[in-house]
Design an enzyme around this catalytic site. Sequence first.
Site, mmCIF file in Angstrom:
data_model
loop_
_atom_site.group_PDB
_atom_site.id
_atom_site.type_symbol
_atom_site.label_atom_id
_atom_site.label_comp_id
_atom_site.label_asym_id
_atom_site.label_seq_id
_atom_site.Cartn_x
_atom_site.Cartn_y
_atom_site.Cartn_z
ATOM 1 N N PHE A 140 0.845 -1.197 0.000
ATOM 2 C CA PHE A 140 0.000 0.000 0.000
ATOM 3 C C PHE A 140 0.877 1.241 0.000
ATOM 4 O O PHE A 140 1.799 1.352 0.810
ATOM 5 C CB PHE A 140 -0.925 0.032 1.224
ATOM 6 C CG PHE A 140 -1.879 1.192 1.182
ATOM 7 C CD1 PHE A 140 -2.990 1.161 0.353
ATOM 8 C CD2 PHE A 140 -1.647 2.339 1.942
ATOM 9 C CE1 PHE A 140 -3.861 2.253 0.293
ATOM 10 C CE2 PHE A 140 -2.518 3.421 1.887
ATOM 11 C CZ PHE A 140 -3.623 3.373 1.058
ATOM 12 N N ASP A 225 9.050 2.688 1.382
ATOM 13 C CA ASP A 225 7.898 3.441 1.862
ATOM 14 C C ASP A 225 7.793 3.193 3.365
ATOM 15 O O ASP A 225 7.328 2.147 3.811
ATOM 16 C CB ASP A 225 6.635 2.972 1.134
ATOM 17 C CG ASP A 225 5.379 3.656 1.647
ATOM 18 O OD1 ASP A 225 5.441 4.305 2.713
ATOM 19 O OD2 ASP A 225 4.334 3.527 0.988
ATOM 20 N N LYS A 254 2.695 9.954 8.149
ATOM 21 C CA LYS A 254 1.972 9.527 9.350
ATOM 22 C C LYS A 254 2.591 10.067 10.663
ATOM 23 O O LYS A 254 2.299 11.187 11.033
ATOM 24 C CB LYS A 254 1.828 8.008 9.368
ATOM 25 C CG LYS A 254 0.844 7.522 8.281
ATOM 26 C CD LYS A 254 0.317 6.113 8.528
ATOM 27 C CE LYS A 254 -0.882 5.824 7.635
ATOM 28 N NZ LYS A 254 -0.595 4.932 6.523
HETATM 29 C C1 LIG Z 1 -0.919 5.256 5.112
HETATM 30 C C2 LIG Z 1 0.090 4.858 4.111
HETATM 31 C C3 LIG Z 1 0.280 5.598 2.925
HETATM 32 C C4 LIG Z 1 -0.629 6.743 2.532
HETATM 33 O O1 LIG Z 1 -0.476 7.849 3.359
HETATM 34 P P1 LIG Z 1 -1.544 9.047 3.230
HETATM 35 O O2 LIG Z 1 -1.036 10.044 4.218
HETATM 36 O O3 LIG Z 1 -2.872 8.464 3.558
HETATM 37 O O4 LIG Z 1 -1.496 9.523 1.839
HETATM 38 C C5 LIG Z 1 1.303 5.234 2.089
HETATM 39 N N1 LIG Z 1 2.108 4.201 2.374
HETATM 40 C C6 LIG Z 1 1.960 3.465 3.492
HETATM 41 C C7 LIG Z 1 2.895 2.336 3.757
HETATM 42 C C8 LIG Z 1 0.935 3.758 4.386
HETATM 43 O O5 LIG Z 1 0.758 2.999 5.474
#
Ligand SMILES: *Cc1c(COP(=O)(O)O)cnc(C)c1O
Length: 404
Positions: A140, A225, A254
């Site tokens: 994700f 990521d 986050k």
């Molecule tokens: C939550 C998340 C995202 C997206 O972040 P947003 O601030 O909602 O755009 C991207 N990568 C990972 C691994 C995430 O957990």
Amino acid sequence: MSNKFPVDRALFDDVMVPNYAPSAVIPVRGEGSRVWDQNDNELIDFAGGIAVNCLGHCHPALVNALKEQGEKIWHLSNVMTNEPALRLAKKLVGSTFAEKVYFANSGAESNEAALKLARRWALDVHGADKTQIIAFKQGFHGRTFFTVTVGGQAAYSDGFGPKPGDVVHAEYNNLESVKELISDKTCAVMMEPLQGEGGIVAPTAEFVKGVRELCDENNALLIFDEVQTGVGRLGELYGYMGLDVTPDILTTAKALGGGFPIGAMLTTTEIAKHLKIGTHGSTYGGNPLACAVGEAALDTVNTPEVLNGVKEKAEIYVEGLNAINAKYNVFKEIRGKGLLIGAVLNDDYQGRAKDFLVAAMAEGVMTLVAGASIVRFAPSLVIPNEDITEGLARFEKAVAKIAQ
Ligand SMILES: *Cc1c(COP(=O)(O)O)cnc(C)c1O
């Protein structure tokens, strides 16, 4: 004097786009790892705003940073730089492999920047054919069209017309599947150092090292990521630090703002130089308020006390969840790392993670799910041990109700 009128959950269905299905409970204030709803019912927070509230609610260091900066200057645009952005960038560079920082407002935006940078780097350095992006099934990376396409769940990216091209997906923890796809046409491999949304799946050390080697052999960039894993969540400041592998680009969001929207992309000078003047940008990225809060969050988390605390608190969770399972036999595995924990439901409870979340809420503890069959916990990194114990006792009541 106030023109505020009463609002409730029903209003959501009247005035909000229906892409979410929020719970009936509307929290109105929080302190540490406890929140109170409109009716003053108290809840223990094991969800942390989905791994965002790394210091709980209204942590004094963050409140002070926001108030202080709020009385100085809020916004300038990137026509000028600002002190909080420079200070936060200096600290991110000082505490990671990175030499350069780009600020964004969210995880998806940070990843969008990373992917665009990788494509531009490949074009500049290797030519127009090197465009392939390899990512992982169940991964994700956010909800912009590029990032959701790179994410490994077609259900999230289908239905919006033609997708950005040359994105393929390998299997996480399966090095052979990466080998089959990678070539000198590969621009970048993007991965989470522990899959969060995809089910709290930790990589093996050999897998991550193997991906790094394949990237090196094929002149491809490795993008980590760390939007969910970063800023202490796994017990190290960033997840890569516990894996003995260094990415070329890292994204963080986050927990970086502890609840204030901010994201960042970190990389080396050599790679960063391909994002030349005018190639990318954001109105709010590097906003002084966000960066002031981010600096306070980073300072507070990046200490041995907090990072070691994550490991200790994780043990309390794992022991507590195992004890609950010994009584009720609902989980087949407790997994994850640090304070990103997944309780995987066993065959009798497949697809019922949401039922556990709803039952837990009714007992006064907020949890998360990761897919249909995993209950996820991503609490504050500084949650008091008493709150963990009390929250687990409430969670046990919820489990007992479902298991009876
Ligand atoms: C939550 C998340 C995202 C997206 O972040 P947003 O601030 O909602 O755009 C991207 N990568 C990972 C691994 C995430 O957990």
